[in-house]
Design a protein around this motif. Sequence first.
Motif, PDB file in Angstrom:
ATOM      1  N   LYS A 299       0.818  -1.213   0.000  1.00 25.70           N
ATOM      2  CA  LYS A 299       0.000   0.000   0.000  1.00 25.70           C
ATOM      3  C   LYS A 299       0.851   1.262   0.000  1.00 25.70           C
ATOM      4  N   ILE A 300       1.956   1.220   0.729  1.00 21.06           N
ATOM      5  CA  ILE A 300       2.859   2.378   0.753  1.00 21.06           C
ATOM      6  C   ILE A 300       3.364   2.683  -0.646  1.00 21.06           C
ATOM      7  N   PHE A 301       3.730   1.662  -1.402  1.00 19.86           N
ATOM      8  CA  PHE A 301       4.260   1.886  -2.753  1.00 19.86           C
ATOM      9  C   PHE A 301       3.153   2.258  -3.734  1.00 19.86           C
ATOM     10  N   THR A 302       1.971   1.664  -3.626  1.00 17.64           N
ATOM     11  CA  THR A 302       0.889   2.032  -4.554  1.00 17.64           C
ATOM     12  C   THR A 302       0.428   3.461  -4.301  1.00 17.64           C
ATOM     13  N   PHE A 354      12.729   3.604   7.194  1.00 19.15           N
ATOM     14  CA  PHE A 354      11.503   4.347   7.492  1.00 19.15           C
ATOM     15  C   PHE A 354      11.566   5.741   6.884  1.00 19.15           C
ATOM     16  N   ALA A 355      12.727   6.389   7.038  1.00 15.74           N
ATOM     17  CA  ALA A 355      12.883   7.739   6.481  1.00 15.74           C
ATOM     18  C   ALA A 355      12.728   7.729   4.967  1.00 15.74           C
ATOM     19  N   GLY A 356      13.338   6.749   4.313  1.00 18.32           N
ATOM     20  CA  GLY A 356      13.232   6.677   2.855  1.00 18.32           C
ATOM     21  C   GLY A 356      11.816   6.396   2.394  1.00 18.32           C
ATOM     22  N   MET A 362       9.772   6.265  -3.839  1.00 14.69           N
ATOM     23  CA  MET A 362      10.115   5.826  -5.184  1.00 14.69           C
ATOM     24  C   MET A 362      11.473   6.328  -5.642  1.00 14.69           C
ATOM     25  N   ALA A 363      12.186   7.063  -4.780  1.00 15.62           N
ATOM     26  CA  ALA A 363      13.505   7.562  -5.166  1.00 15.62           C
ATOM     27  C   ALA A 363      14.510   6.414  -5.230  1.00 15.62           C
ATOM     28  N   ALA A 364      14.474   5.524  -4.268  1.00 20.26           N
ATOM     29  CA  ALA A 364      15.383   4.366  -4.240  1.00 20.26           C
ATOM     30  C   ALA A 364      14.680   3.220  -3.519  1.00 20.26           C
ATOM     31  N   LEU A 370      15.804  -3.167   1.016  1.00 20.45           N
ATOM     32  CA  LEU A 370      16.952  -3.942   1.481  1.00 20.45           C
ATOM     33  C   LEU A 370      17.303  -3.575   2.922  1.00 20.45           C
ATOM     34  N   LEU A 371      17.302  -2.278   3.225  1.00 16.85           N
ATOM     35  CA  LEU A 371      17.560  -1.844   4.598  1.00 16.85           C
ATOM     36  C   LEU A 371      16.463  -2.346   5.532  1.00 16.85           C
TER      37      LEU A 371
END
Length: 465
Positions: A299-302, A354-356, A362-364, A370-371
């Motif tokens: 859901k976070i990515f969509t 969490f910060a990313g 969608m930046a990385a 992975l983190l």
Amino acid sequence: MTVTADRRTSPALTRPALREGRVLVLVAIVLSALNLRTAVTAFTPLAERIGDDIGYSTGIVGVFGMIPTAMFALAGLLTPILVRRLGPERTVLAAMLAAGAGQVIRAVVPETVELLGFSALALAGMGVGNVVIPPLVKRYFSDRLAVLSSVYITMVQLGTVVPALVAVPVAQAHGWRVSLGMWALLAFVAVLPWLGVLRRRRGRDLVDRTALDAVPAPGPGTRPDAALAAGANAELAAGANAELAPGTNAELAPGTNAELAPVTPPVGAVWRSPVAWGMAGMFGMTSLTTYAMFTWLPKIFTDAGAGAAFGGSMVGIFALVGLLSALTAPPLAARMRNPFVLVIGCVACYFASFAGLLLAPMAAPLVWVLLLGLGPSTFPLALTLINLRSRTQAGSAALSGFTQGVGYTVACVGPLLFGVLHGITGGWVAPFALLAAVQVVLLVAGWQACKPRLLEDTLHVVAAR
């Protein structure tokens, strides 16, 4: 009374009966570990398809999401009782039967209530396996704890990833009932080697609760894990003589010097130990975070503009990274006097991910996931410390039950509370603030769990007060 026991020759200490069956036990542990998550990840990719067929709403999916941790918590509290009555080998055999029966029946039932009920049965069996297998590793492989812990946790991870990857293709080819029910076969196969183990021991599992070897009690400055490498159950004095304290039972075996009865910790008092609470806190905070991310990562990515397939693939990568943790965390923990630095590293990975995910998902995205996948390395660390922070098999079983019972109870609220905060605020700041607070608790708990001390020693200190 003093009983002399030659450690080099005494069958009571070397346990040849345990050594002889170790290959069969290894097969049994590997097969059982593969079964401990299949009922969860085989269902999740098919939840919408199954709902369309038998007619349940998306709210039922949320209910199902709480069943695994609820059953794992219940199993954590009840398994020590089962182990005391049945013995660990019989307990895990019954657990695999329950897991297999629950999975095969839920694949053929027509109603939602029955699906949930038999899913709970399967997950209860898997929860019992979660608790009883670490003490069995200690019982038969106390001289190879790090290696066997890595094998066990790796199998758990494989049993998590593979069902999720094959669920949809199998359902497309043969239907969702086949895809859901086929994993029961693996559980029934895991029963067979345990039957062989019980046949070899011919009932000795009920009266012989000792581990493979005796171990000297660690003195000041002694690494607990180094002492445990020799085995666990009796405290040997200098010169390989065992001094039995007043009131300790010594069961004399025919043809041997002495049968040293295991020192059983007062299981009811485990909750008084800071080791137990540290372990439960570390395990619970890790599980809460992990299940919240399994549920909400797509859901976070969509919401950030990605497609559903992309979100699903990120969940797969998140699970796969756990394999690296399973291979590295146990041996690292066994080599370190105090592995708290590993907890610090895991929490740092959590905060960075969490910060990313919050600021620029969608930046990385691969980097963030992975983190995020490295953060739950505290899960295999906790499972390894169950054995490294207990002297006896009974202590390991009690600590395992308390850790997983309390930990999974706390983890139940993770996915639900994360979603409630998102629903109330309409964003992800509050949910991630919750997880950030969870990591602070994880640090405090990890500090207590990683200190170089043993459960039984802390209970003795409490009893002396």
